[in-house]
Motif scaffolding. Structure first.
Motif, PDB file in Angstrom:
ATOM      1  N   UNK A 241     -52.532  33.420   5.687  1.00 42.36           N
ATOM      2  CA  UNK A 241     -51.761  32.423   4.752  1.00 42.36           C
ATOM      3  C   UNK A 241     -50.155  32.793   5.207  1.00 42.36           C
ATOM      4  N   UNK A 242     -49.688  33.629   5.922  1.00 41.19           N
ATOM      5  CA  UNK A 242     -48.454  34.016   6.307  1.00 41.19           C
ATOM      6  C   UNK A 242     -47.895  33.163   7.216  1.00 41.19           C
ATOM      7  N   UNK A 243     -48.671  32.042   7.891  1.00 44.20           N
ATOM      8  CA  UNK A 243     -47.953  31.267   8.829  1.00 44.20           C
ATOM      9  C   UNK A 243     -47.994  29.684   8.128  1.00 44.20           C
ATOM     10  N   UNK A 244     -48.501  29.408   6.893  1.00 45.47           N
ATOM     11  CA  UNK A 244     -48.125  28.207   6.519  1.00 45.47           C
ATOM     12  C   UNK A 244     -48.877  26.980   7.177  1.00 45.47           C
ATOM     13  N   UNK A 245     -48.236  25.782   6.670  1.00 46.42           N
ATOM     14  CA  UNK A 245     -48.970  24.717   7.239  1.00 46.42           C
ATOM     15  C   UNK A 245     -48.042  24.023   8.025  1.00 46.42           C
ATOM     16  N   UNK A 246     -46.674  24.298   8.106  1.00 47.88           N
ATOM     17  CA  UNK A 246     -45.602  23.406   8.741  1.00 47.88           C
ATOM     18  C   UNK A 246     -45.692  23.231  10.058  1.00 47.88           C
ATOM     19  N   UNK A 247     -45.962  23.969  11.071  1.00 42.73           N
ATOM     20  CA  UNK A 247     -46.196  23.776  12.479  1.00 42.73           C
ATOM     21  C   UNK A 247     -47.492  24.440  12.797  1.00 42.73           C
ATOM     22  N   UNK A 248     -47.902  23.767  14.058  1.00 36.45           N
ATOM     23  CA  UNK A 248     -48.770  24.420  14.577  1.00 36.45           C
ATOM     24  C   UNK A 248     -48.834  24.703  16.020  1.00 36.45           C
ATOM     25  N   UNK A 249     -49.408  25.818  16.630  1.00 39.28           N
ATOM     26  CA  UNK A 249     -49.212  26.369  18.078  1.00 39.28           C
ATOM     27  C   UNK A 249     -50.104  25.368  19.021  1.00 39.28           C
ATOM     28  N   UNK A 250     -49.743  24.523  19.847  1.00 38.16           N
ATOM     29  CA  UNK A 250     -50.358  23.855  20.807  1.00 38.16           C
ATOM     30  C   UNK A 250     -50.662  24.465  22.105  1.00 38.16           C
ATOM     31  N   UNK A 251     -49.765  25.642  22.572  1.00 34.85           N
ATOM     32  CA  UNK A 251     -50.145  26.210  23.850  1.00 34.85           C
ATOM     33  C   UNK A 251     -49.528  27.391  23.865  1.00 34.85           C
ATOM     34  N   UNK A 252     -49.891  28.372  24.612  1.00 35.13           N
ATOM     35  CA  UNK A 252     -49.319  29.856  24.466  1.00 35.13           C
ATOM     36  C   UNK A 252     -49.700  30.413  26.123  1.00 35.13           C
ATOM     37  N   UNK A 253     -48.486  31.177  26.587  1.00 38.31           N
ATOM     38  CA  UNK A 253     -48.685  31.499  27.964  1.00 38.31           C
ATOM     39  C   UNK A 253     -47.695  33.088  27.709  1.00 38.31           C
ATOM     40  N   UNK A 254     -48.535  34.158  28.190  1.00 38.95           N
ATOM     41  CA  UNK A 254     -47.914  35.383  28.103  1.00 38.95           C
ATOM     42  C   UNK A 254     -47.396  35.609  29.561  1.00 38.95           C
ATOM     43  N   UNK A 255     -45.798  35.352  29.618  1.00 42.23           N
ATOM     44  CA  UNK A 255     -45.162  35.383  30.983  1.00 42.23           C
ATOM     45  C   UNK A 255     -44.700  36.604  31.480  1.00 42.23           C
ATOM     46  N   UNK A 256     -44.694  37.666  30.700  1.00 41.99           N
ATOM     47  CA  UNK A 256     -44.166  38.958  31.182  1.00 41.99           C
ATOM     48  C   UNK A 256     -44.519  40.016  30.244  1.00 41.99           C
TER      49      UNK A 256
END
Length: 140
Positions: free
Chosen positions: A76-91
């Motif tokens: 619930x703390x993330x809401x509905x406004x935006x969604x994560x399409x991709x994620x990359x751990x870079x370092x």
């Protein structure tokens, strides 16, 4: 009658194969560095978040957070406004019991009428070592 040279070649080949498998097995058992462990855990966390699998992401949070918040409260703390399409751990950089993972996110905005598509964002995740395992720090 079998050819003795042929038998020796098969035996040598078998020994070479067994030695190769034993060495690769040792490499798989070698302890990973904290950076490698956190890289894998952070990638697992963000893969779950991209898939909206909040229950899986929740299991990677520090136990102290999970003692006071349910997986539903976490979602619930993330809401509905935006969604994560991709994620990359870079370092990933680590100290003795604390690591920081730099993450590049592709975020879909909640306002399609603006025509922004996916926006790139960066954040720093904090990971803490507790009871021999790495956990993502989540503020309350």
């Amino acid at each position: 009658m079998t050819n003795p040279a042929s038998g020796r070649r098969r035996t040598s080949l078998g020994l070479l194969l067994a030695a190769s498998l034993a060495m690769s097995g040792c490499a798989m058992l070698a302890p990973k560095t904290p950076e490698q462990q956190v890289q894998a855990k952070a990638a697992e966390y963000w893969k779950a978040r991209v898939a909206n699998d909040y229950k899986k992401a929740y299991t990677l949070l520090v136990p102290s957070y999970r003692k006071i918040r349910t997986d539903e409260q976490f979602r619930q703390q993330f809401g509905e406004g935006a969604s994560i399409a991709s994620a990359e751990v870079t370092k990933v950089t680590c100290e003795a019991t604390r690591c920081e993972a730099q993450v590049k996110l592709g975020v879909k905005t909640g306002l399609p009428s603006l025509g922004l598509g996916t926006v790139t964002s960066y954040l720093t995740d904090v990971w803490l070592l507790e009871d021999g395992a790495w956990w993502r720090f989540q503020g309350t």
